[in-house]
Design a protein around this motif. Structure first.
Motif, mmCIF file in Angstrom:
data_model
loop_
_atom_site.group_PDB
_atom_site.id
_atom_site.type_symbol
_atom_site.label_atom_id
_atom_site.label_comp_id
_atom_site.label_asym_id
_atom_site.label_seq_id
_atom_site.Cartn_x
_atom_site.Cartn_y
_atom_site.Cartn_z
ATOM 1 N N GLN A 33 -34.178 -53.499 70.898
ATOM 2 C CA GLN A 33 -34.598 -54.485 70.181
ATOM 3 C C GLN A 33 -34.090 -55.331 70.879
ATOM 4 O O GLN A 33 -33.304 -55.962 70.497
ATOM 5 C CB GLN A 33 -34.627 -54.426 68.584
ATOM 6 N N TYR A 34 -35.131 -55.845 71.862
ATOM 7 C CA TYR A 34 -35.246 -57.505 71.452
ATOM 8 C C TYR A 34 -36.412 -58.197 72.014
ATOM 9 O O TYR A 34 -37.663 -57.997 71.940
ATOM 10 C CB TYR A 34 -34.263 -57.702 73.302
ATOM 11 N N VAL A 35 -36.220 -59.380 72.086
ATOM 12 C CA VAL A 35 -37.109 -60.627 72.540
ATOM 13 C C VAL A 35 -36.479 -61.085 73.704
ATOM 14 O O VAL A 35 -35.542 -61.439 74.260
ATOM 15 C CB VAL A 35 -37.716 -61.205 71.713
ATOM 16 N N GLY A 36 -37.763 -61.637 74.621
ATOM 17 C CA GLY A 36 -37.597 -62.627 75.872
ATOM 18 C C GLY A 36 -38.800 -63.355 76.334
ATOM 19 O O GLY A 36 -40.024 -63.432 75.913
ATOM 20 N N LEU A 37 -38.353 -63.909 77.685
ATOM 21 C CA LEU A 37 -39.536 -64.814 78.453
ATOM 22 C C LEU A 37 -38.997 -64.639 79.786
ATOM 23 O O LEU A 37 -38.064 -63.930 80.122
ATOM 24 C CB LEU A 37 -39.259 -66.826 78.253
ATOM 25 N N ARG A 38 -39.812 -64.076 80.443
ATOM 26 C CA ARG A 38 -39.830 -64.070 81.338
ATOM 27 C C ARG A 38 -41.163 -65.376 82.708
ATOM 28 O O ARG A 38 -41.651 -65.539 82.032
ATOM 29 C CB ARG A 38 -41.080 -62.699 82.207
ATOM 30 N N GLY A 39 -40.535 -65.190 83.892
ATOM 31 C CA GLY A 39 -41.442 -66.395 84.748
ATOM 32 C C GLY A 39 -40.861 -65.764 85.561
ATOM 33 O O GLY A 39 -40.005 -64.823 86.132
ATOM 34 N N TRP A 66 -39.151 -67.320 87.789
ATOM 35 C CA TRP A 66 -37.126 -68.081 87.825
ATOM 36 C C TRP A 66 -36.585 -66.221 87.531
ATOM 37 O O TRP A 66 -34.959 -66.093 87.089
ATOM 38 C CB TRP A 66 -37.222 -68.694 87.320
ATOM 39 N N GLY A 67 -37.802 -65.314 86.803
ATOM 40 C CA GLY A 67 -36.437 -64.259 86.737
ATOM 41 C C GLY A 67 -37.015 -64.012 85.095
ATOM 42 O O GLY A 67 -38.346 -64.018 84.726
ATOM 43 N N GLU A 68 -36.413 -63.114 84.733
ATOM 44 C CA GLU A 68 -36.371 -63.055 82.424
ATOM 45 C C GLU A 68 -35.078 -63.107 81.984
ATOM 46 O O GLU A 68 -34.279 -62.574 82.475
ATOM 47 C CB GLU A 68 -37.193 -61.337 82.434
ATOM 48 N N VAL A 69 -35.829 -63.449 81.127
ATOM 49 C CA VAL A 69 -34.042 -63.604 79.862
ATOM 50 C C VAL A 69 -34.556 -62.771 78.758
ATOM 51 O O VAL A 69 -35.507 -63.213 77.833
ATOM 52 C CB VAL A 69 -33.900 -64.759 79.419
ATOM 53 N N ASP A 76 -26.173 -58.195 69.673
ATOM 54 C CA ASP A 76 -25.820 -60.106 70.183
ATOM 55 C C ASP A 76 -25.188 -59.568 71.646
ATOM 56 O O ASP A 76 -24.505 -60.939 72.235
ATOM 57 C CB ASP A 76 -24.466 -60.216 69.295
ATOM 58 N N THR A 77 -26.317 -59.022 72.212
ATOM 59 C CA THR A 77 -26.528 -59.102 73.903
ATOM 60 C C THR A 77 -27.435 -60.595 73.693
ATOM 61 O O THR A 77 -28.818 -60.690 73.504
ATOM 62 C CB THR A 77 -26.967 -58.171 74.546
ATOM 63 N N LEU A 78 -27.790 -61.333 74.921
ATOM 64 C CA LEU A 78 -28.541 -61.853 76.231
ATOM 65 C C LEU A 78 -28.235 -61.120 77.755
ATOM 66 O O LEU A 78 -27.684 -61.183 77.975
ATOM 67 C CB LEU A 78 -27.960 -63.119 75.874
ATOM 68 N N THR A 79 -29.477 -60.644 78.374
ATOM 69 C CA THR A 79 -29.770 -60.261 79.520
ATOM 70 C C THR A 79 -30.726 -61.146 80.261
ATOM 71 O O THR A 79 -31.442 -61.359 79.799
ATOM 72 C CB THR A 79 -30.337 -58.491 79.364
ATOM 73 N N TYR A 80 -29.932 -61.086 81.354
ATOM 74 C CA TYR A 80 -30.696 -61.743 82.117
ATOM 75 C C TYR A 80 -30.959 -61.429 83.704
ATOM 76 O O TYR A 80 -30.226 -60.388 83.748
ATOM 77 C CB TYR A 80 -29.780 -63.225 82.962
ATOM 78 N N ARG A 81 -32.639 -61.057 84.226
ATOM 79 C CA ARG A 81 -32.602 -60.481 85.159
ATOM 80 C C ARG A 81 -33.644 -61.554 86.268
ATOM 81 O O ARG A 81 -34.419 -61.928 85.801
ATOM 82 C CB ARG A 81 -34.071 -58.524 84.970
#
Length: 303
Positions: free
Chosen positions: A95-101, A103-106, A144-149
């Motif tokens: 279960q998460y929310v993020g932004l993509r561009g 530069w990748g996604e977080v 409590d995670t932050l993931t970057y791709r």
């Protein structure tokens, strides 16, 4: 208000007719319903059981923003179709929310670590008794995670998961470098190297490879894991293979962790694109436990 009512309200909100911005939004409700009948011997005599194998429902979507940005989200719950009822029937998954561009996604929330996702589709017995999690550590879905791709560069991608520790424990992380397409559609080869640093009490290094040639798929993984509490070190490896012939799929998988091992075979038959029947047999031998074996017959429906 029960969790089912909560899920229904979210679904209605997402599917409710929208204004002129609707064309820039993409979302869908999905499910994977997998149930099997088991004949099992877990060391105390043979018995039968009905198992819901990580059946799940979820909502996912993406919304286009200005400046080549998009926002995305996923809300997924595991549902038990066989045993549990009431509020125990539903548990949280990714279960998460993020932004993509460009530069990748977080993304932020609760989700699988990048070491866990580095296995791609190599585990041919995923969610069944032969799942790699039954011998290996590292199959974590922390909160409590932050993931970057990163963006892909000539099929290479770097990713990482930062796990906030809060006030009572240190923060930890997971990192991975992958090559190719995990679904083996854009490229016939997938490679990954991944690591966990004190995630759920373990340091882990994992290598993974997946290759498709015509109707054959082969997979291999190797793992080293160290328990932080006492320094216990263990090594293991896995080999898997699958062959597709029309509507049939034949699968074989062998996995070890030191002296522990499991061997599985499976056969799938597709009734339709989203519906299949399957049968499997798994033998698991752990030095500290009685030998165990399972024979299963089940059905899976996706939409």
């Amino acid at each position: 208000m029960t969790r089912w009512i909560y899920i229904l309200l979210i679904t209605l909100c997402l599917f409710w007719p929208r204004g002129s911005n609707a064309a820039s939004e993409q979302f869908n409700f999905y499910a994977k319903l997998n149930v099997s009948y088991l004949s099992a011997d877990e060391g105390e005599g043979r018995f039968s059981d009905i198992k819901s194998n990580a059946s799940r429902v979820g909502i996912k979507g993406e919304m286009a923003l200005d400046g080549d940005l998009s926002a995305f989200y996923l809300l997924e719950w595991q549902v038990d179709l066989a045993d549990l009822s009431g509020d125990d029937n539903i548990t949280s998954r990714n279960q998460y929310v993020g932004l993509r561009g460009n530069w990748g996604e977080v993304s932020l929330g609760r989700q699988d670590t990048v070491l866990k996702t580095s296995q791609a589709k190599i585990d041919q017995l995923n969610d069944l008794q032969g799942d790699i999690k039954n011998l290996w550590r590292g199959e974590n879905r922390p909160s409590d995670t932050l993931t970057y791709r990163s963006p892909k560069w000539q099929h290479w991608q770097l990713s990482g998961t930062f796990i906030a520790g809060g006030a009572e424990q240190a923060s930890t992380y997971s990192a991975a470098l992958g090559y190719g397409d995990a679904e083996l559609k854009a490229t016939p080869l997938y490679l990954a190297v991944a690591m966990d640093s004190n995630v759920a009490g373990y340091d882990i290094q994992r290598l993974a490879a997946h290759y498709k040639w015509q109707d054959w798929v082969w997979g291999a993984m190797a793992q080293h894991q160290k328990r932080q509490s006492d320094g216990d070190n263990r090594n293991g490896w896995l080999l898997s293979s699958a062959y597709t012939l029309g509507q049939w799929a034949f699968k074989l998988q062998y996995q070890t962790m030191e002296d522990d091992w499991s061997l599985s075979g499976a056969l799938d038959y597709k009734l339709a694109k989203q519906v299949k029947l399957f049968t499997f047999v798994t033998r698991q031998d752990k030095q500290a436990l009685p030998d165990m074996n399972w024979l299963g017959l089940g059905v899976e429906l996706r939409f």
